[in-house]
Design a protein around this motif. Structure first.
Motif, short mmCIF file in Angstrom:
data_model
loop_
_atom_site.label_atom_id
_atom_site.label_comp_id
_atom_site.label_asym_id
_atom_site.label_seq_id
_atom_site.Cartn_x
_atom_site.Cartn_y
_atom_site.Cartn_z
N UNK A 238 21.92 26.19 43.10
CA UNK A 238 20.83 25.37 42.57
C UNK A 238 20.02 26.21 41.58
N UNK A 239 20.18 25.91 40.29
CA UNK A 239 19.55 26.73 39.25
C UNK A 239 18.15 26.20 38.93
N UNK A 240 17.23 27.12 38.72
CA UNK A 240 15.89 26.76 38.27
C UNK A 240 15.91 26.72 36.73
N UNK A 241 15.86 25.54 36.18
CA UNK A 241 15.89 25.36 34.72
C UNK A 241 14.53 24.82 34.27
N UNK A 242 13.92 25.53 33.33
CA UNK A 242 12.62 25.11 32.78
C UNK A 242 12.79 24.89 31.27
N UNK A 243 12.88 23.64 30.83
CA UNK A 243 13.04 23.37 29.40
C UNK A 243 11.80 23.79 28.61
N UNK A 244 12.03 24.11 27.34
CA UNK A 244 10.93 24.40 26.41
C UNK A 244 10.93 23.30 25.34
N UNK A 245 10.07 22.31 25.48
CA UNK A 245 10.09 21.19 24.53
C UNK A 245 9.42 21.53 23.20
N UNK A 246 9.85 20.83 22.17
CA UNK A 246 9.21 20.88 20.87
C UNK A 246 8.79 19.45 20.53
N UNK A 247 7.60 19.31 19.94
CA UNK A 247 7.07 17.98 19.63
C UNK A 247 6.26 18.01 18.34
N UNK A 248 6.20 16.88 17.69
CA UNK A 248 5.40 16.73 16.47
C UNK A 248 4.10 16.03 16.83
N UNK A 249 3.00 16.56 16.33
CA UNK A 249 1.68 16.00 16.63
C UNK A 249 1.50 14.67 15.89
N UNK A 250 1.00 13.70 16.61
CA UNK A 250 0.78 12.35 16.05
C UNK A 250 -0.17 12.40 14.86
N UNK A 251 0.21 11.71 13.80
CA UNK A 251 -0.65 11.59 12.63
C UNK A 251 -0.64 12.78 11.70
N UNK A 252 0.31 13.73 11.90
CA UNK A 252 0.35 14.89 11.01
C UNK A 252 0.56 14.46 9.56
N UNK A 253 -0.17 15.06 8.62
CA UNK A 253 0.03 14.76 7.21
C UNK A 253 1.28 15.45 6.65
N UNK A 254 1.88 16.29 7.49
CA UNK A 254 3.05 17.07 7.06
C UNK A 254 4.29 16.66 7.86
N UNK A 255 4.47 15.37 8.00
CA UNK A 255 5.53 14.85 8.86
C UNK A 255 6.93 15.28 8.40
N UNK A 256 7.18 15.22 7.11
CA UNK A 256 8.51 15.58 6.60
C UNK A 256 8.84 17.04 6.91
N UNK A 257 7.89 17.94 6.69
CA UNK A 257 8.11 19.36 6.97
C UNK A 257 8.30 19.58 8.48
N UNK A 258 7.52 18.86 9.29
CA UNK A 258 7.63 19.00 10.74
C UNK A 258 9.01 18.54 11.21
N UNK A 259 9.50 17.44 10.66
CA UNK A 259 10.82 16.95 11.04
C UNK A 259 11.92 17.92 10.63
N UNK A 260 11.77 18.53 9.47
CA UNK A 260 12.74 19.53 9.02
C UNK A 260 12.79 20.71 9.99
N UNK A 261 11.59 21.13 10.44
CA UNK A 261 11.55 22.26 11.35
C UNK A 261 12.21 21.93 12.68
N UNK A 262 11.92 20.75 13.22
CA UNK A 262 12.51 20.34 14.50
C UNK A 262 14.04 20.28 14.37
N UNK A 263 14.52 19.66 13.30
CA UNK A 263 15.96 19.58 13.09
C UNK A 263 16.59 20.97 12.99
N UNK A 264 15.91 21.87 12.28
CA UNK A 264 16.44 23.22 12.14
C UNK A 264 16.44 23.95 13.48
N UNK A 265 15.36 23.79 14.25
CA UNK A 265 15.25 24.47 15.54
C UNK A 265 16.39 24.08 16.47
N UNK A 266 16.89 22.86 16.32
CA UNK A 266 17.96 22.36 17.17
C UNK A 266 19.35 22.54 16.55
N UNK A 267 19.39 23.15 15.38
CA UNK A 267 20.66 23.40 14.70
C UNK A 267 21.41 24.54 15.36
#
Length: 331
Positions: A238-267
Protein backbone atom coordinates in the motif's frame (compact mmCIF):
# COMPACT_ATOMS: atom_id res chain seq x y z
CA UNK A 1 9.17 67.27 -48.21
CA UNK A 2 8.76 63.85 -49.77
CA UNK A 3 11.89 62.61 -47.93
CA UNK A 4 10.48 63.83 -44.63
CA UNK A 5 7.14 62.12 -45.34
CA UNK A 6 8.90 58.88 -46.29
CA UNK A 7 11.00 59.00 -43.11
CA UNK A 8 7.87 59.57 -41.06
CA UNK A 9 6.16 56.59 -42.69
CA UNK A 10 9.20 54.37 -42.05
CA UNK A 11 9.31 55.46 -38.40
CA UNK A 12 5.57 54.79 -38.08
CA UNK A 13 5.97 51.31 -39.55
CA UNK A 14 8.88 50.51 -37.25
CA UNK A 15 6.93 51.79 -34.29
CA UNK A 16 3.92 49.67 -35.26
CA UNK A 17 6.16 46.62 -35.64
CA UNK A 18 7.68 47.11 -32.22
CA UNK A 19 4.26 47.63 -30.69
CA UNK A 20 3.04 44.43 -32.32
CA UNK A 21 6.00 42.51 -30.94
CA UNK A 22 5.41 43.97 -27.48
CA UNK A 23 1.73 43.03 -27.61
CA UNK A 24 2.70 39.48 -28.64
CA UNK A 25 4.88 39.04 -25.57
CA UNK A 26 3.26 37.20 -22.65
CA UNK A 27 3.97 36.99 -18.96
CA UNK A 28 2.85 35.05 -15.91
CA UNK A 29 3.59 34.58 -12.21
CA UNK A 30 3.93 31.16 -10.57
CA UNK A 31 3.59 30.45 -6.86
CA UNK A 32 5.13 27.08 -5.98
CA UNK A 33 6.35 25.05 -3.04
CA UNK A 34 8.69 22.99 -5.21
CA UNK A 35 12.37 23.03 -4.29
CA UNK A 36 14.60 25.52 -6.09
CA UNK A 37 16.57 22.98 -8.12
CA UNK A 38 13.38 21.55 -9.60
CA UNK A 39 11.57 24.76 -10.38
CA UNK A 40 14.79 26.37 -11.64
CA UNK A 41 15.35 23.56 -14.15
CA UNK A 42 11.74 23.70 -15.34
CA UNK A 43 11.95 27.50 -15.63
CA UNK A 44 15.04 27.25 -17.85
CA UNK A 45 13.48 24.58 -20.08
CA UNK A 46 10.21 26.51 -20.41
CA UNK A 47 12.05 29.70 -21.40
CA UNK A 48 13.89 27.85 -24.17
CA UNK A 49 10.60 26.58 -25.57
CA UNK A 50 8.69 29.84 -25.06
CA UNK A 51 11.26 32.67 -25.26
CA UNK A 52 8.53 35.29 -25.72
CA UNK A 53 6.85 34.41 -22.43
CA UNK A 54 8.16 36.05 -19.29
CA UNK A 55 7.75 33.91 -16.19
CA UNK A 56 8.39 34.99 -12.62
CA UNK A 57 8.04 32.61 -9.71
CA UNK A 58 7.95 32.70 -5.94
CA UNK A 59 9.04 29.56 -4.12
CA UNK A 60 8.00 29.05 -0.49
CA UNK A 61 6.20 26.57 1.74
CA UNK A 62 2.61 25.85 0.80
CA UNK A 63 1.31 27.38 4.04
CA UNK A 64 3.13 30.66 3.39
CA UNK A 65 1.88 30.76 -0.19
CA UNK A 66 -1.72 30.20 0.87
CA UNK A 67 -1.37 32.98 3.47
CA UNK A 68 -0.01 35.25 0.73
CA UNK A 69 -2.90 34.39 -1.58
CA UNK A 70 -5.38 35.07 1.23
CA UNK A 71 -3.82 38.50 1.87
CA UNK A 72 -3.81 39.35 -1.85
CA UNK A 73 -7.41 38.24 -2.16
CA UNK A 74 -8.33 40.47 0.76
CA UNK A 75 -6.56 43.36 -0.99
CA UNK A 76 -8.61 42.75 -4.12
CA UNK A 77 -6.26 40.90 -6.50
CA UNK A 78 -4.40 37.58 -6.42
CA UNK A 79 -1.06 38.26 -8.12
CA UNK A 80 -0.31 34.64 -8.99
CA UNK A 81 -1.47 33.24 -12.32
CA UNK A 82 -0.55 29.62 -11.55
CA UNK A 83 -0.26 27.67 -8.28
CA UNK A 84 1.74 24.43 -7.89
CA UNK A 85 2.12 22.80 -4.46
CA UNK A 86 1.64 19.41 -2.80
CA UNK A 87 -1.19 20.41 -0.46
CA UNK A 88 -4.11 18.74 -2.24
CA UNK A 89 -6.81 19.91 0.25
CA UNK A 90 -5.89 23.54 -0.53
CA UNK A 91 -6.87 23.01 -4.16
CA UNK A 92 -10.23 21.49 -3.26
CA UNK A 93 -10.85 24.43 -0.94
CA UNK A 94 -9.94 26.97 -3.65
CA UNK A 95 -12.12 25.13 -6.14
CA UNK A 96 -15.04 25.28 -3.68
CA UNK A 97 -14.51 29.02 -3.29
CA UNK A 98 -14.46 29.57 -7.04
CA UNK A 99 -10.81 30.64 -7.21
CA UNK A 100 -9.63 28.22 -9.89
CA UNK A 101 -9.93 28.41 -13.65
CA UNK A 102 -11.19 25.23 -15.32
CA UNK A 103 -8.61 24.07 -17.84
CA UNK A 104 -8.10 20.62 -19.29
CA UNK A 105 -4.49 20.38 -20.53
CA UNK A 106 -4.00 19.63 -24.21
CA UNK A 107 -2.03 16.47 -23.31
CA UNK A 108 -4.47 15.13 -20.68
CA UNK A 109 -4.86 11.75 -22.45
CA UNK A 110 -1.12 11.10 -22.00
CA UNK A 111 -1.24 11.51 -18.21
CA UNK A 112 -1.78 9.28 -15.20
CA UNK A 113 -4.58 11.01 -13.30
CA UNK A 114 -4.95 10.12 -9.58
CA UNK A 115 -8.12 12.21 -9.09
CA UNK A 116 -11.29 10.20 -9.61
CA UNK A 117 -13.41 13.39 -9.50
CA UNK A 118 -11.23 15.26 -12.02
CA UNK A 119 -12.98 18.21 -13.69
CA UNK A 120 -10.09 20.37 -14.91
CA UNK A 121 -9.94 22.65 -11.88
CA UNK A 122 -6.46 21.29 -11.12
CA UNK A 123 -4.23 18.58 -12.56
CA UNK A 124 -1.60 16.41 -10.88
CA UNK A 125 1.85 17.50 -12.10
CA UNK A 126 3.84 14.93 -10.13
CA UNK A 127 3.14 12.02 -7.78
CA UNK A 128 5.04 12.38 -4.54
CA UNK A 129 5.56 9.14 -2.66
CA UNK A 130 6.39 8.27 0.92
CA UNK A 131 7.81 4.96 1.98
CA UNK A 132 9.79 3.28 4.74
CA UNK A 133 13.36 4.55 4.90
CA UNK A 134 15.91 2.61 6.93
CA UNK A 135 19.59 2.85 7.79
CA UNK A 136 21.30 -0.09 6.08
CA UNK A 137 24.02 -0.19 8.75
CA UNK A 138 21.45 -1.35 11.29
CA UNK A 139 18.67 -2.89 9.21
CA UNK A 140 19.93 -5.56 6.81
CA UNK A 141 16.61 -6.69 5.31
CA UNK A 142 14.31 -4.18 3.63
CA UNK A 143 10.86 -3.86 5.23
CA UNK A 144 8.15 -5.38 3.03
CA UNK A 145 4.97 -4.34 4.86
CA UNK A 146 3.86 -1.47 7.11
CA UNK A 147 3.72 -3.72 10.18
CA UNK A 148 7.48 -4.20 9.89
CA UNK A 149 8.03 -0.80 11.51
CA UNK A 150 6.71 -2.28 14.77
CA UNK A 151 9.60 -4.75 14.87
CA UNK A 152 11.86 -4.61 17.90
CA UNK A 153 14.78 -3.34 15.80
CA UNK A 154 12.80 -0.12 15.30
CA UNK A 155 11.82 0.18 18.96
CA UNK A 156 12.41 3.75 20.13
CA UNK A 157 14.21 4.54 16.87
CA UNK A 158 11.56 5.06 14.19
CA UNK A 159 10.44 8.55 13.22
CA UNK A 160 7.77 10.48 11.39
CA UNK A 161 7.58 14.22 10.78
CA UNK A 162 5.11 16.18 12.87
CA UNK A 163 1.76 16.24 11.01
CA UNK A 164 1.01 19.59 12.63
CA UNK A 165 4.01 21.07 10.78
CA UNK A 166 4.35 18.90 7.69
CA UNK A 167 1.57 18.55 5.12
CA UNK A 168 3.04 15.32 3.76
CA UNK A 169 3.23 13.87 7.27
CA UNK A 170 -0.43 14.76 7.83
CA UNK A 171 -1.32 13.06 4.54
CA UNK A 172 0.71 10.00 5.58
CA UNK A 173 -1.08 9.62 8.90
CA UNK A 174 -4.47 10.18 7.29
CA UNK A 175 -3.77 7.54 4.65
CA UNK A 176 -2.42 4.98 7.13
CA UNK A 177 -5.32 5.52 9.52
CA UNK A 178 -7.79 5.13 6.67
CA UNK A 179 -6.16 1.87 5.61
CA UNK A 180 -5.36 0.30 8.99
CA UNK A 181 -7.38 2.27 11.55
CA UNK A 182 -6.12 4.14 14.62
CA UNK A 183 -4.68 0.84 15.84
CA UNK A 184 -1.75 1.60 13.53
CA UNK A 185 -0.90 4.74 15.53
CA UNK A 186 -1.43 2.83 18.78
CA UNK A 187 1.24 0.36 17.63
CA UNK A 188 3.59 3.20 16.68
CA UNK A 189 3.22 4.63 20.17
CA UNK A 190 3.67 1.22 21.79
CA UNK A 191 6.93 0.79 19.86
CA UNK A 192 7.96 4.28 21.05
CA UNK A 193 8.20 5.85 17.59
CA UNK A 194 9.42 9.44 17.57
CA UNK A 195 7.83 12.62 16.19
CA UNK A 196 10.38 14.74 14.33
CA UNK A 197 9.94 18.33 13.23
CA UNK A 198 10.18 18.39 9.45
CA UNK A 199 10.19 15.89 6.61
CA UNK A 200 13.90 16.49 6.07
CA UNK A 201 14.87 16.13 9.71
CA UNK A 202 13.64 12.55 10.13
CA UNK A 203 15.65 11.52 7.06
CA UNK A 204 18.74 13.30 8.42
CA UNK A 205 18.31 11.57 11.79
CA UNK A 206 17.96 8.19 10.08
CA UNK A 207 21.07 8.84 7.97
CA UNK A 208 23.08 9.77 11.08
CA UNK A 209 21.92 6.72 13.01
CA UNK A 210 20.01 8.67 15.63
CA UNK A 211 16.99 6.89 14.20
CA UNK A 212 17.01 3.49 12.51
CA UNK A 213 14.07 4.22 10.20
CA UNK A 214 11.33 6.66 9.33
CA UNK A 215 8.43 7.42 7.00
CA UNK A 216 9.97 9.70 4.42
CA UNK A 217 9.48 11.59 1.18
CA UNK A 218 11.00 10.17 -1.99
CA UNK A 219 13.10 13.06 -3.34
CA UNK A 220 14.57 13.95 0.09
CA UNK A 221 15.61 10.35 0.65
CA UNK A 222 17.03 9.76 -2.83
CA UNK A 223 19.03 12.98 -2.65
CA UNK A 224 20.63 11.78 0.61
CA UNK A 225 21.41 8.37 -0.92
CA UNK A 226 22.95 10.10 -3.95
CA UNK A 227 25.25 11.97 -1.57
CA UNK A 228 26.40 8.75 0.09
CA UNK A 229 23.96 8.21 2.98
CA UNK A 230 23.57 4.56 4.02
CA UNK A 231 19.83 4.52 3.48
CA UNK A 232 17.43 2.08 1.90
CA UNK A 233 13.98 2.99 0.56
CA UNK A 234 11.09 0.51 0.51
CA UNK A 235 7.45 0.58 -0.59
CA UNK A 236 4.99 -1.73 1.16
CA UNK A 237 2.11 -3.00 -1.04
CA UNK A 238 0.00 0.00 0.00
CA UNK A 239 1.88 3.05 -1.30
CA UNK A 240 1.47 6.54 0.15
CA UNK A 241 1.01 8.75 -2.91
CA UNK A 242 0.64 12.52 -2.50
CA UNK A 243 -0.10 14.30 -5.80
CA UNK A 244 1.22 17.80 -6.46
CA UNK A 245 -1.52 19.66 -8.35
CA UNK A 246 -1.09 22.62 -10.65
CA UNK A 247 -3.94 25.09 -11.20
CA UNK A 248 -4.66 28.37 -12.94
CA UNK A 249 -6.08 31.19 -10.84
CA UNK A 250 -9.58 32.28 -11.86
CA UNK A 251 -9.73 35.54 -13.80
CA UNK A 252 -6.01 35.73 -14.58
CA UNK A 253 -5.25 38.34 -17.26
CA UNK A 254 -2.46 36.06 -18.44
CA UNK A 255 -4.55 33.01 -19.26
CA UNK A 256 -2.74 32.07 -22.48
CA UNK A 257 0.68 32.13 -20.80
CA UNK A 258 -0.68 30.16 -17.82
CA UNK A 259 -2.11 27.49 -20.12
CA UNK A 260 1.21 27.22 -21.97
CA UNK A 261 3.01 26.70 -18.68
CA UNK A 262 0.59 24.00 -17.51
CA UNK A 263 0.85 22.17 -20.84
CA UNK A 264 4.64 22.36 -20.70
CA UNK A 265 4.77 21.17 -17.08
CA UNK A 266 2.87 18.05 -18.13
CA UNK A 267 4.96 17.46 -21.24
CA UNK A 268 7.49 14.65 -21.51
CA UNK A 269 10.36 17.16 -21.37
CA UNK A 270 9.29 18.71 -18.06
CA UNK A 271 8.26 15.36 -16.57
CA UNK A 272 11.75 14.03 -17.27
CA UNK A 273 13.09 16.87 -15.11
CA UNK A 274 10.64 15.93 -12.35
CA UNK A 275 11.64 12.26 -12.53
CA UNK A 276 15.34 13.16 -12.40
CA UNK A 277 14.70 15.03 -9.13
CA UNK A 278 13.51 11.80 -7.49
CA UNK A 279 9.71 11.97 -7.68
CA UNK A 280 7.24 10.02 -9.78
CA UNK A 281 6.15 11.80 -12.97
CA UNK A 282 2.56 11.65 -14.21
CA UNK A 283 3.55 9.98 -17.47
CA UNK A 284 4.47 6.37 -18.17
CA UNK A 285 6.74 7.35 -21.09
CA UNK A 286 9.36 8.86 -18.74
CA UNK A 287 12.21 6.87 -17.20
CA UNK A 288 11.96 6.79 -13.40
CA UNK A 289 14.68 7.54 -10.91
CA UNK A 290 16.30 4.11 -10.35
CA UNK A 291 16.01 4.54 -6.58
CA UNK A 292 12.21 4.44 -6.65
CA UNK A 293 11.03 0.89 -5.84
CA UNK A 294 8.06 0.92 -8.22
CA UNK A 295 7.68 -0.02 -11.90
CA UNK A 296 5.58 2.91 -13.13
CA UNK A 297 3.39 5.84 -12.07
CA UNK A 298 0.38 3.81 -13.15
CA UNK A 299 1.37 0.97 -10.80
CA UNK A 300 1.90 3.43 -7.93
CA UNK A 301 -1.57 4.90 -8.36
CA UNK A 302 -3.15 1.44 -8.51
CA UNK A 303 -1.38 0.46 -5.28
CA UNK A 304 -2.02 3.78 -3.55
CA UNK A 305 -4.31 4.16 -0.56
CA UNK A 306 -7.38 6.06 -1.77
CA UNK A 307 -8.69 8.92 0.33
CA UNK A 308 -11.39 11.58 0.33
CA UNK A 309 -9.30 14.74 -0.03
CA UNK A 310 -12.25 16.99 0.71
CA UNK A 311 -12.73 15.28 4.05
CA UNK A 312 -9.15 16.16 4.96
CA UNK A 313 -10.16 19.83 5.03
CA UNK A 314 -12.42 19.33 8.02
CA UNK A 315 -10.58 16.49 9.74
CA UNK A 316 -7.06 17.92 10.04
CA UNK A 317 -7.31 19.53 13.48
CA UNK A 318 -8.97 16.49 15.04
CA UNK A 319 -6.58 14.05 13.33
CA UNK A 320 -3.45 15.94 14.37
CA UNK A 321 -4.66 16.22 17.97
CA UNK A 322 -5.59 12.55 18.26
CA UNK A 323 -2.26 11.51 16.74
CA UNK A 324 -0.32 13.72 19.17
CA UNK A 325 -2.31 12.49 22.17
CA UNK A 326 -1.71 8.82 21.32
CA UNK A 327 1.99 9.30 20.61
CA UNK A 328 2.61 11.35 23.77
CA UNK A 329 0.82 8.73 25.88
CA UNK A 330 3.03 6.01 24.42
CA UNK A 331 6.27 7.91 25.01
Amino acid sequence: MRKKLLAALVALCLSFGLASQASAAEKMILYTSMKESLIGAIYDAFKKKHPDTTIDYQSAGAGKLMAKIAAERQAGKILADVLWTSEVPDFYNMKKEGLLETYTPSNIKELINPFEDYDGSFTAARLGTLGIVYNTRFVKEAPTKWDDIFDKKFNGAFGIANPALSGTAYMSISLLVKQFGWEFVDKMAANKSKIGKGAGQVVDDTASGELVGCIAVDYITLDKIKKGATLGYAFPPEILVVPSPVAIIKGTPNLSAAQKFVDFLLSKEAQEIIAAEGTLPVRNDVALNPGLPVASPEEAVKRSIKIDYQALLTEKQATVKKFADIMQAGN
